[in-house]
Design a protein around this motif. Sequence first.
Motif, PDB file in Angstrom:
ATOM      1  N   GLN A   1     -48.376   5.960  -0.158  1.00 36.12           N
ATOM      2  CA  GLN A   1     -47.107   5.461  -0.498  1.00 36.12           C
ATOM      3  C   GLN A   1     -47.209   4.090  -1.550  1.00 36.12           C
ATOM      4  O   GLN A   1     -48.045   3.255  -1.405  1.00 36.12           O
ATOM      5  CB  GLN A   1     -46.395   4.972   0.700  1.00 36.12           C
ATOM      6  CG  GLN A   1     -44.979   4.334   0.677  1.00 36.12           C
ATOM      7  CD  GLN A   1     -44.095   5.484   0.387  1.00 36.12           C
ATOM      8  OE1 GLN A   1     -44.230   6.683   0.344  1.00 36.12           O
ATOM      9  NE2 GLN A   1     -42.889   5.111  -0.190  1.00 36.12           N
ATOM     10  N   HIS A   3     -45.814   0.788  -3.129  1.00 32.99           N
ATOM     11  CA  HIS A   3     -44.975  -0.042  -2.634  1.00 32.99           C
ATOM     12  C   HIS A   3     -44.576  -1.125  -3.881  1.00 32.99           C
ATOM     13  O   HIS A   3     -45.734  -1.392  -4.626  1.00 32.99           O
ATOM     14  CB  HIS A   3     -45.401  -1.109  -1.612  1.00 32.99           C
ATOM     15  CG  HIS A   3     -45.366  -0.454  -0.223  1.00 32.99           C
ATOM     16  ND1 HIS A   3     -44.310  -0.142   0.432  1.00 32.99           N
ATOM     17  CD2 HIS A   3     -46.623   0.396   0.418  1.00 32.99           C
ATOM     18  CE1 HIS A   3     -44.917   0.390   1.641  1.00 32.99           C
ATOM     19  NE2 HIS A   3     -45.947   0.779   1.541  1.00 32.99           N
ATOM     20  N   SER A  98     -38.853  -0.473 -10.863  1.00 29.96           N
ATOM     21  CA  SER A  98     -39.441   1.328 -10.980  1.00 29.96           C
ATOM     22  C   SER A  98     -40.606   1.432 -11.305  1.00 29.96           C
ATOM     23  O   SER A  98     -41.073   0.870 -12.391  1.00 29.96           O
ATOM     24  CB  SER A  98     -38.139   2.023 -11.051  1.00 29.96           C
ATOM     25  OG  SER A  98     -38.445   2.118 -12.524  1.00 29.96           O
ATOM     26  N   ARG A 104     -43.292  10.905  -9.428  1.00 28.01           N
ATOM     27  CA  ARG A 104     -42.236  10.513  -8.513  1.00 28.01           C
ATOM     28  C   ARG A 104     -41.768   9.150  -8.872  1.00 28.01           C
ATOM     29  O   ARG A 104     -42.823   8.108  -9.192  1.00 28.01           O
ATOM     30  CB  ARG A 104     -42.868  10.521  -7.177  1.00 28.01           C
ATOM     31  CG  ARG A 104     -41.737  10.014  -6.143  1.00 28.01           C
ATOM     32  CD  ARG A 104     -42.436  10.272  -4.680  1.00 28.01           C
ATOM     33  NE  ARG A 104     -41.443   9.475  -3.655  1.00 28.01           N
ATOM     34  CZ  ARG A 104     -41.667   9.439  -2.635  1.00 28.01           C
ATOM     35  NH1 ARG A 104     -42.884  10.228  -2.007  1.00 28.01           N
ATOM     36  NH2 ARG A 104     -40.918   9.321  -1.614  1.00 28.01           N
ATOM     37  N   THR A 105     -40.781   8.907  -8.835  1.00 34.79           N
ATOM     38  CA  THR A 105     -40.335   7.427  -9.110  1.00 34.79           C
ATOM     39  C   THR A 105     -40.281   6.447  -7.837  1.00 34.79           C
ATOM     40  O   THR A 105     -39.359   6.967  -6.686  1.00 34.79           O
ATOM     41  CB  THR A 105     -38.839   7.471  -9.804  1.00 34.79           C
ATOM     42  OG1 THR A 105     -38.807   8.282 -11.141  1.00 34.79           O
ATOM     43  CG2 THR A 105     -38.407   6.063  -9.901  1.00 34.79           C
ATOM     44  N   TYR A 106     -40.559   5.408  -7.736  1.00 34.29           N
ATOM     45  CA  TYR A 106     -40.535   4.409  -6.691  1.00 34.29           C
ATOM     46  C   TYR A 106     -39.544   3.312  -7.025  1.00 34.29           C
ATOM     47  O   TYR A 106     -39.721   2.916  -8.269  1.00 34.29           O
ATOM     48  CB  TYR A 106     -42.146   4.087  -6.369  1.00 34.29           C
ATOM     49  CG  TYR A 106     -42.805   5.231  -5.679  1.00 34.29           C
ATOM     50  CD1 TYR A 106     -43.672   5.972  -6.537  1.00 34.29           C
ATOM     51  CD2 TYR A 106     -42.983   5.466  -4.359  1.00 34.29           C
ATOM     52  CE1 TYR A 106     -44.402   6.908  -6.269  1.00 34.29           C
ATOM     53  CE2 TYR A 106     -43.779   6.436  -3.916  1.00 34.29           C
ATOM     54  CZ  TYR A 106     -44.537   7.202  -4.934  1.00 34.29           C
ATOM     55  OH  TYR A 106     -45.096   8.376  -4.231  1.00 34.29           O
ATOM     56  N   TRP A 107     -39.089   2.612  -6.105  1.00 32.97           N
ATOM     57  CA  TRP A 107     -38.294   1.616  -6.061  1.00 32.97           C
ATOM     58  C   TRP A 107     -38.476   0.383  -5.533  1.00 32.97           C
ATOM     59  O   TRP A 107     -39.051   0.362  -4.247  1.00 32.97           O
ATOM     60  CB  TRP A 107     -36.754   1.717  -5.794  1.00 32.97           C
ATOM     61  CG  TRP A 107     -36.263   3.148  -6.808  1.00 32.97           C
ATOM     62  CD1 TRP A 107     -36.221   4.477  -6.595  1.00 32.97           C
ATOM     63  CD2 TRP A 107     -35.507   2.894  -8.227  1.00 32.97           C
ATOM     64  NE1 TRP A 107     -35.861   5.187  -7.648  1.00 32.97           N
ATOM     65  CE2 TRP A 107     -35.241   4.191  -8.686  1.00 32.97           C
ATOM     66  CE3 TRP A 107     -35.378   1.791  -8.940  1.00 32.97           C
ATOM     67  CZ2 TRP A 107     -34.465   4.427  -9.957  1.00 32.97           C
ATOM     68  CZ3 TRP A 107     -34.437   2.169 -10.097  1.00 32.97           C
ATOM     69  CH2 TRP A 107     -34.228   3.335 -10.533  1.00 32.97           C
TER      70      TRP A 107
END
Length: 117
Positions: A1, A3, A98, A104-107
């Motif tokens: 994941q 962050h 971002s 995959r795009t993470y925010w």
Amino acid sequence: QVHLVESGGGLVQPGGSLRLSCAASGTLLTPVAMAWYRQPPGKDRELVAGLTAGTETKYADSVQGRFRISRPDARARNAVNLQMNNLGPEDTAVYYCSAVVRGRTYWGQGTQVTVST
């Protein structure tokens, strides 16, 4: 994941400057791109500035010449800054960082920027 942690928002007077910072953690993979978006009150989220894993940048027309996206360390591709100059009330928004990792795009959680007297 992955962050993303943002910092640097706050209240500033018109014509002032702020610098936002964002750092990605939780992955050994280098993001292929990082960017800043913002969401003004009552409006949709919009791209402010983007930076590829190389050096390509992209800016919204409304911030061209006033904002600058960069890496705090040229060797570290998992962090970006956004230097914002000559801020106006129209720049008031929640700013989000971002990162695109493996498609995959993470925010980030967002940081409030308020430009007001």
